[in-house]
Design a protein around this motif. Structure first.
Motif: not given
Length: 257
Positions: A33-34, A37, A41, A73, A75, A80
């Protein structure tokens, strides 16, 4: 066993003979997930991979590289989470392993370099709220930046679990279990895939390192004993055989397959 131990070491509360520690991103999930992102993003894939290589080869601490990734990031945090729910999928073998572990008194402890609110949101989405409540999760956190809400542009930041160069030194959670007297000590497993797992790589009886990922490279470079896995069905089969007494951890540590 002293009465304080289950409190100090939560995974001991059911007196298990085996404990399964695991990374989250890219291990329990297919995607990280990191990384997702950062790539989509934040500052992008090329800079992220450059940072990971710096950590893998000792040129930089994971903590600093990871903070740079997430700081890129901007966002809002709630957005997110929504984006990750739509794009992160569960390892195809994890649900069956999770159910088997629950039925066979093999506690699963999630040790993550990621952030608890992200992990809980994704697991609730992928496994269900009740399942999440049975898992011990030890990871970093999230906080608003000064004068902002986490749910506005550029409003959130990671809060690291400890002061180590990893931000979350996973060995600190594992070692108290490893140091128990032999008659009280469960067999310890760990599964991971990347640079956030380097601190845990040497701490358990059997390390599962995901095929083709940075953790395999590290283990071979540092001569750490391990076995590879493609997904949790491989882990499930091996752990089940060890629990049944059909395979030893030494026999299972076959290295790169």
């Amino acid at each position: 066993m002293g009465s304080a131990l289950p409190i100090a070491l939560p995974a001991l509360k059911t007196n298990p003979k085996f404990i399964f520690f695991t990374d989250f991103d890219g291990t329990i999930t297919v995607q990280d997930s990191n990384d997702y992102m950062t790539d989509n993003l934040g500052f992008g894939t090329a800079l992220r991979k450059e940072g990971n290589a710096d950590v893998l080869y000792g040129r930089r601490d994971f903590r600093d590289s990871f903070r740079d990734m997430l700081d890129s990031v901007k966002t809002p945090f709630n957005e997110c989470i929504d984006i990750l729910r739509q794009n992160i999928t569960l390892d195809p073998g994890f649900k069956a392993f999770f159910e088997w572990a629950s039925e066979n008194n093999v506690p699963i402890v999630v040790l993550s370099g990621g952030m608890t609110p992200v992990i809980r949101a994704l697991l609730a989405h992928l496994l269900g709220e009740e399942a999440v409540d049975t898992l011990q999760i030890v990871s970093n956190d999230v906080a608003p930046r000064d004068g902002k809400s986490i749910n506005e542009e550029g409003g959130w930041q990671i809060v690291f679990h400890d002061d180590s160069g990893f931000g979350h030194d996973k060995s600190l959670e594992i070692r108290p279990y490893a140091r128990l007297p032999a008659e009280e000590r469960p067999v310890l497993f760990y599964a991971g895939d990347g640079v956030s797992d380097l601190s845990a790589a040497k701490e358990t009886d059997l390390l599962f390192a995901k095929s083709g990922r940075d953790l395999v490279t590290y283990c071979e470079k540092e001569e750490v004993v391990f076995t590879t896995f493609n997904d949790f069905s491989d882990i499930h089969n091996t752990v089940k055989e060890i629990v049944a007494g059909k395979l030893t951890v030494k026999e299972a540590a076959t290295g790169r397959k």
